[in-house]
Design an enzyme around this catalytic site. Sequence first.
Site, PDB file in Angstrom:
ATOM      1  CG  LEU A 174      -1.760   1.236   1.483  1.00 33.02           C
ATOM      2  CD1 LEU A 174      -2.723   1.501   0.326  1.00 33.02           C
ATOM      3  CD2 LEU A 174      -2.555   1.083   2.782  1.00 33.02           C
ATOM      4  CB  ILE A 175       2.538   2.995  -2.496  1.00 35.66           C
ATOM      5  CG1 ILE A 175       3.280   1.665  -2.435  1.00 35.66           C
ATOM      6  CG2 ILE A 175       3.510   4.160  -2.698  1.00 35.66           C
ATOM      7  CD1 ILE A 175       3.966   1.259  -3.721  1.00 35.66           C
TER       8      ILE A 175
ATOM      9  N   GLY B 262       5.829  11.285  -9.154  1.00 34.73           N
ATOM     10  CA  GLY B 262       7.092  11.248  -8.418  1.00 34.73           C
ATOM     11  C   GLY B 262       7.497   9.844  -7.966  1.00 34.73           C
ATOM     12  CB  ILE B 263       9.424   8.810  -4.961  1.00 34.60           C
ATOM     13  CG1 ILE B 263      10.636   9.731  -5.231  1.00 34.60           C
ATOM     14  CG2 ILE B 263       9.875   7.517  -4.300  1.00 34.60           C
ATOM     15  CD1 ILE B 263      11.264  10.338  -3.974  1.00 34.60           C
ATOM     16  N   GLY B 264       6.438   7.908  -5.548  1.00 31.42           N
ATOM     17  CA  GLY B 264       5.340   6.971  -5.281  1.00 31.42           C
ATOM     18  C   GLY B 264       4.860   6.286  -6.552  1.00 31.42           C
TER      19      GLY B 264
ATOM     20  CB  SER C 228      14.004  14.404   3.923  1.00 34.80           C
ATOM     21  OG  SER C 228      15.040  15.208   3.400  1.00 34.80           O
TER      22      SER C 228
ATOM     23  CB  SER D  93      -0.945  11.228  -8.066  1.00 34.38           C
ATOM     24  OG  SER D  93      -0.239  12.129  -7.235  1.00 34.38           O
TER      25      SER D  93
ATOM     26  CE1 TYR E 189       9.868  17.717   2.594  1.00 32.98           C
ATOM     27  CE2 TYR E 189      12.207  17.810   3.080  1.00 32.98           C
ATOM     28  CZ  TYR E 189      11.128  17.165   2.518  1.00 32.98           C
ATOM     29  OH  TYR E 189      11.309  15.949   1.892  1.00 32.98           O
TER      30      TYR E 189
HETATM   31  N1  LIG Z   1      12.435  14.224  -4.383  1.00 35.78           N
HETATM   32  C1  LIG Z   1      13.377  14.280  -3.463  1.00 35.78           C
HETATM   33  O1  LIG Z   1      14.553  14.632  -3.734  1.00 35.78           O
HETATM   34  C2  LIG Z   1      13.071  13.888  -2.037  1.00 35.78           C
HETATM   35  C3  LIG Z   1      14.127  13.923  -1.110  1.00 35.78           C
HETATM   36  C4  LIG Z   1      13.871  13.538   0.198  1.00 35.78           C
HETATM   37  C5  LIG Z   1      12.605  13.124   0.571  1.00 35.78           C
HETATM   38  N2  LIG Z   1      11.585  13.107  -0.352  1.00 35.78           N
HETATM   39  C6  LIG Z   1      10.272  12.627   0.104  1.00 35.78           C
HETATM   40  O2  LIG Z   1       9.813  11.642  -0.798  1.00 35.78           O
HETATM   41  C7  LIG Z   1       8.363  11.628  -0.795  1.00 35.78           C
HETATM   42  C8  LIG Z   1       7.873  11.709  -2.245  1.00 35.78           C
HETATM   43  O3  LIG Z   1       8.355  12.928  -2.782  1.00 35.78           O
HETATM   44  P1  LIG Z   1       8.400  13.236  -4.346  1.00 35.78           P
HETATM   45  O4  LIG Z   1       9.735  13.806  -4.626  1.00 35.78           O
HETATM   46  O5  LIG Z   1       7.912  12.085  -5.117  1.00 35.78           O
HETATM   47  O6  LIG Z   1       7.358  14.452  -4.392  1.00 35.78           O
HETATM   48  P2  LIG Z   1       6.287  14.904  -5.488  1.00 35.78           P
HETATM   49  O7  LIG Z   1       6.755  14.553  -6.840  1.00 35.78           O
HETATM   50  O8  LIG Z   1       5.975  16.309  -5.139  1.00 35.78           O
HETATM   51  O9  LIG Z   1       5.025  13.945  -5.156  1.00 35.78           O
HETATM   52  C9  LIG Z   1       4.394  14.063  -3.914  1.00 35.78           C
HETATM   53  C10 LIG Z   1       3.285  13.045  -3.850  1.00 35.78           C
HETATM   54  O10 LIG Z   1       2.644  13.200  -2.575  1.00 35.78           O
HETATM   55  C11 LIG Z   1       1.262  13.397  -2.793  1.00 35.78           C
HETATM   56  N3  LIG Z   1       0.617  14.187  -1.754  1.00 35.78           N
HETATM   57  C12 LIG Z   1       0.964  15.395  -1.264  1.00 35.78           C
HETATM   58  N4  LIG Z   1       0.067  15.800  -0.356  1.00 35.78           N
HETATM   59  C13 LIG Z   1      -0.856  14.830  -0.277  1.00 35.78           C
HETATM   60  C14 LIG Z   1      -2.051  14.660   0.468  1.00 35.78           C
HETATM   61  N5  LIG Z   1      -2.501  15.580   1.330  1.00 35.78           N
HETATM   62  N6  LIG Z   1      -2.760  13.521   0.312  1.00 35.78           N
HETATM   63  C15 LIG Z   1      -2.349  12.576  -0.548  1.00 35.78           C
HETATM   64  N7  LIG Z   1      -1.261  12.681  -1.306  1.00 35.78           N
HETATM   65  C16 LIG Z   1      -0.522  13.794  -1.158  1.00 35.78           C
HETATM   66  C17 LIG Z   1       1.165  14.087  -4.147  1.00 35.78           C
HETATM   67  O11 LIG Z   1      -0.156  13.967  -4.633  1.00 35.78           O
HETATM   68  P3  LIG Z   1      -0.847  15.106  -5.592  1.00 35.78           P
HETATM   69  O12 LIG Z   1      -0.443  14.754  -6.990  1.00 35.78           O
HETATM   70  O13 LIG Z   1      -2.292  14.958  -5.316  1.00 35.78           O
HETATM   71  O14 LIG Z   1      -0.298  16.439  -5.147  1.00 35.78           O
HETATM   72  C18 LIG Z   1       2.209  13.284  -4.915  1.00 35.78           C
HETATM   73  O15 LIG Z   1       1.682  12.044  -5.323  1.00 35.78           O
HETATM   74  C19 LIG Z   1       7.937  12.800   0.082  1.00 35.78           C
HETATM   75  O16 LIG Z   1       7.636  12.341   1.365  1.00 35.78           O
HETATM   76  C20 LIG Z   1       9.183  13.687   0.128  1.00 35.78           C
HETATM   77  O17 LIG Z   1       9.226  14.493   1.268  1.00 35.78           O
HETATM   78  C21 LIG Z   1      11.791  13.478  -1.644  1.00 35.78           C
END
Ligand SMILES: NC(=O)c1ccc[n+]([C@@H]2O[C@H](COP(=O)([O-])OP(=O)(O)OC[C@H]3O[C@@H](n4cnc5c(N)ncnc54)[C@H](OP(=O)(O)O)[C@@H]3O)[C@@H](O)[C@H]2O)c1
Length: 236
Positions: free
Chosen positions: A6-7, A13-15, A140, A11, A156
């Site tokens: 369950l992830i 990015g990483i997920g 992070s 929608s 953050y």
């Molecule tokens: N990218 C990096 O370099 C990095 C580094 C360290 C940690 N992280 C962590 O990795 C995780 C994924 O980050 P990412 O880089 O993939 O970010 P991202 O591309 O901005 O994607 C964020 C995801 O979280 C979802 N989300 C945000 N608020 C939400 C809510 N209230 N309910 C449900 N879904 C929600 C977004 O959905 P919507 O499309 O609906 O907005 C999107 O699917 C986060 O926890 C982030 O803090 C990322």
Amino acid sequence: MAKTYLITGASRGIGLELVRQLAGRGETVLGTARRPEDAAELRAIAGVTVLKLDVASEASIREMAAGLGGRSVDVLINNAGISSKTSTMEACSFAALSEVFVTNSFAPVAVTREVRACLRAAHPGLAAAGSGVRVVNITSVLGSMAMHHRGFSYGYCASKAALNMLTQKLSDELAAELPGSCTVALHPGWVQTDMGGPQAPLTVQQAATTIIKTIDGLKPEQTGAYLNTDGTGLPW
Ligand SMILES: NC(=O)c1ccc[n+]([C@@H]2O[C@H](COP(=O)([O-])OP(=O)(O)OC[C@H]3O[C@@H](n4cnc5c(N)ncnc54)[C@H](OP(=O)(O)O)[C@@H]3O)[C@@H](O)[C@H]2O)c1
């Protein structure tokens, strides 16, 4: 045997890429999105079940969990997260800080709590197979106080530091209830996503491959740990 993952925040990015790679190797994947109707890339992945979830709403979390009907969840990845425009104390209104804490820190606890019955349902089978339930909170390195990264927002960094502590608390409770389980805070690396930006060194494909390898290798004795993407420990 295929496991059920369950992830949250699948929608984009990483997920999204975690869902793609796990579904691609034959796992059963439940990917959540705030607006499934807008999550075309997620819906296009063969075999994935898309669930509606806004992690900032406890009602939405309860509704999503109720929809699972107690089915087994072997691996929960609390991935949904947001950044925060709180780079000065003037910007740190209660509202601004609350928003990022609710999504990044409080929601992983609430999701874990509400799907607890599903983790419990997976437990006997996994324990018999010498494995255990996994809860992975995507954190992070910016949540590390020991590393003291400068130039990032109050909200953050503090929300991820709080997530690290909450992960440790969850790990204690889950390890007592589900022996053999492993609950960790995992840094995904600096990744090319909307959040990470185009200058990040890792593609989402590279990051997801490493994250999955690390999750595959988790051992019960690592429960409560704060880990880098490759599974090595990070300083708190
Ligand atoms: N990218 C990096 O370099 C990095 C580094 C360290 C940690 N992280 C962590 O990795 C995780 C994924 O980050 P990412 O880089 O993939 O970010 P991202 O591309 O901005 O994607 C964020 C995801 O979280 C979802 N989300 C945000 N608020 C939400 C809510 N209230 N309910 C449900 N879904 C929600 C977004 O959905 P919507 O499309 O609906 O907005 C999107 O699917 C986060 O926890 C982030 O803090 C990322």
